[in-house]
Design a protein around this motif. Structure first.
Motif, short mmCIF file in Angstrom:
data_model
loop_
_atom_site.label_atom_id
_atom_site.label_comp_id
_atom_site.label_asym_id
_atom_site.label_seq_id
_atom_site.Cartn_x
_atom_site.Cartn_y
_atom_site.Cartn_z
N PHE A 166 42.46 52.08 30.03
CA PHE A 166 42.74 50.75 30.58
C PHE A 166 42.08 50.70 31.96
N ASP A 167 40.98 49.96 32.04
CA ASP A 167 40.18 49.93 33.26
C ASP A 167 40.86 49.08 34.32
N LEU A 168 41.21 49.72 35.43
CA LEU A 168 41.82 49.01 36.55
C LEU A 168 40.97 49.20 37.79
N GLN A 169 40.78 48.13 38.52
CA GLN A 169 40.06 48.17 39.79
C GLN A 169 40.95 47.51 40.85
N ILE A 170 41.87 48.28 41.38
CA ILE A 170 42.81 47.77 42.36
C ILE A 170 42.13 47.69 43.72
N ARG A 171 42.20 46.53 44.32
CA ARG A 171 41.60 46.31 45.62
C ARG A 171 42.27 45.12 46.28
N PRO A 172 42.05 44.89 47.57
CA PRO A 172 42.61 43.69 48.22
C PRO A 172 42.00 42.43 47.61
N VAL A 173 42.86 41.53 47.21
CA VAL A 173 42.42 40.29 46.54
C VAL A 173 43.12 39.10 47.20
N HIS A 174 42.35 38.02 47.44
CA HIS A 174 42.94 36.78 47.94
C HIS A 174 43.54 36.03 46.75
N ILE A 175 44.85 35.87 46.77
CA ILE A 175 45.52 35.31 45.60
C ILE A 175 45.11 33.87 45.33
N ASN A 176 44.76 33.11 46.38
CA ASN A 176 44.35 31.72 46.15
C ASN A 176 43.02 31.65 45.40
N GLU A 177 42.15 32.69 45.53
CA GLU A 177 40.90 32.71 44.77
C GLU A 177 41.19 32.88 43.28
N CYS A 178 42.15 33.72 42.96
CA CYS A 178 42.53 33.89 41.55
C CYS A 178 43.06 32.59 40.97
N VAL A 179 43.86 31.88 41.76
CA VAL A 179 44.42 30.61 41.29
C VAL A 179 43.32 29.59 41.05
N ARG A 180 42.39 29.48 41.99
CA ARG A 180 41.31 28.50 41.84
C ARG A 180 40.45 28.81 40.62
N GLU A 181 40.12 30.07 40.43
CA GLU A 181 39.27 30.42 39.28
C GLU A 181 40.00 30.17 37.97
N SER A 182 41.28 30.47 37.91
CA SER A 182 42.04 30.21 36.69
C SER A 182 42.12 28.71 36.40
N ILE A 183 42.29 27.91 37.44
CA ILE A 183 42.30 26.46 37.26
C ILE A 183 40.97 25.99 36.70
N ARG A 184 39.87 26.55 37.19
CA ARG A 184 38.56 26.18 36.67
C ARG A 184 38.43 26.57 35.20
N ASN A 185 38.96 27.75 34.84
CA ASN A 185 38.88 28.18 33.44
C ASN A 185 39.63 27.23 32.52
N GLN A 186 40.70 26.64 33.00
CA GLN A 186 41.54 25.79 32.17
C GLN A 186 41.36 24.30 32.47
N GLN A 187 40.35 23.95 33.25
CA GLN A 187 40.23 22.56 33.71
C GLN A 187 40.01 21.57 32.57
N PHE A 188 39.30 21.98 31.52
CA PHE A 188 39.06 21.06 30.41
C PHE A 188 40.37 20.59 29.80
N PHE A 189 41.28 21.53 29.51
CA PHE A 189 42.55 21.17 28.87
C PHE A 189 43.49 20.48 29.87
#
Length: 325
Positions: A166-189
């Protein structure tokens, strides 16, 4: 064999005792009569044990025959108390398990490669659908293609999660970037369902795997779309607490029934509120979410009121020491 040895000892001890008694404690004892009695008792004992000894021999032959089989034999030879049977069956089970692991690994590799190969023609189909002039036809083409993309990503993630590596790459992540990208992935629906968005995720840093975190948010937002109410709304916000950073994803949809709440993380559980079968749910989305967050050492909680809302809250603790960051 243990029973036979026990019976032989039970015969020898009394025989030895009365022989010693007659030889040493009785005067003028007739030794030949004593020998005759011993022989007579010995013959009787041998005759008595002939049947059990024959059965034991047959069992030994049967055991040797069964030990040559390449299948489990303990159930067929339950009357034996022999470590050889245990070792035989353990070896057979280990071989079967190794074969199953290899087959599962080969299947996962095949599905993973297939998903990667399908991405190219799927992306091409999405680009071609954008060139369709008629908006209704373009919409009707885009929807199934987006569903295929979502299902393909879920299948790919499922193979990775179930894999031994199970490939994990733990690092500091800006949580708002994850939210924005997920919104873009689901924007059509989200646009298709006319969702009202209320996004207030602050620029907070957490220690996690960005790609897996985006996938988790994709699943939660996809569930919000799937079970949207008459006035769809999606709220995502963050807050800091003594336990860590909390990320909440809330939708104003169907909600989860109380009797289903404790089982939503189970594999294959689809619940009992499907709008009369309108959605063909696999019951794998939230199961995958729970497995991924468990690997990431994050906690998730759910709160829901049927017909009103469902809120998923993910808690990020400072786990950099766990991953030696």
């Amino acid at each position: 064999m243990r029973k036979l040895r026990k019976e032989i000892l039970l015969f020898i001890f009394p025989a030895a005792a009365y022989n010693l008694y007659f030889v040493f404690l009785m005067e003028n004892a007739d030794t030949w009569n004593l020998i005759y009695l011993d022989l007579l008792l010995g013959v009787c004992f041998v005759c008595y044990q002939t049947g059990p000894m024959y059965q034991i021999r047959q069992q030994e032959r049967k055991k040797e025959e069964y030990l040559s089989y390449d299948r489990l034999i303990a159930r067929d030879l339950g009357e034996f108390e022999n470590a050889e049977i245990v070792r035989h069956d353990l070896q057979i089970m280990a071989d079967q398990l190794e074969k199953q692991v290899k087959l599962q690994g080969d299947l996962q590799d095949y599905i993973t490669r297939w998903c990667h190969e399908v991405k190219i023609p799927l992306s091409s189909a999405l680009l071609v659908s954008e060139r369709i002039q008629d908006p209704q036809i373009r919409q009707s083409m885009r929807e199934p293609l987006e569903k295929i993309r979502h299902l393909m990503n879920s299948a790919l993630a499922g193979c990775k999660v179930q894999s031994q590596i199970f490939d994990l790459q733990i690092r500091p992540v800006h949580i708002n970037e994850c939210v924005r990208e997920s919104i873009r992935n689901q924007q059509f629906f989200l646009i298709q369902k006319h969702f009202e968005l209320d996004i207030s995720a602050e620029d907070l840093t957490v220690y996690t795997d960005k790609e897996w975190m985006i996938y988790v948010l994709d699943q939660l937002i996809a569930n919000a779309v799937k079970y949207a109410g008459s006035t769809p709304k999606l709220c995502i916000w963050t807050e800091e607490s003594k336990d860590g950073i909390r990320l909440a994803v809330e939708d104003h949809g169907e909600g989860i029934l109380p009797e289903d709440m404790r089982r939503i993380w189970e594999k294959g559980f689809t619940g009992s509120s499907h709008r009369n079968g309108q959605y063909k749910s696999t019951g794998m989305g939230l199961y995958m979410v729970s497995q991924i967050l468990k690997r990431l050492e994050h906690q998730i909680e759910v709160e829901s009121q049927p017909g009103s809302y469902t809120r998923f809250t993910i808690t990020f603790r400072d786990n950099r020491r766990f991953f030696h960051l």
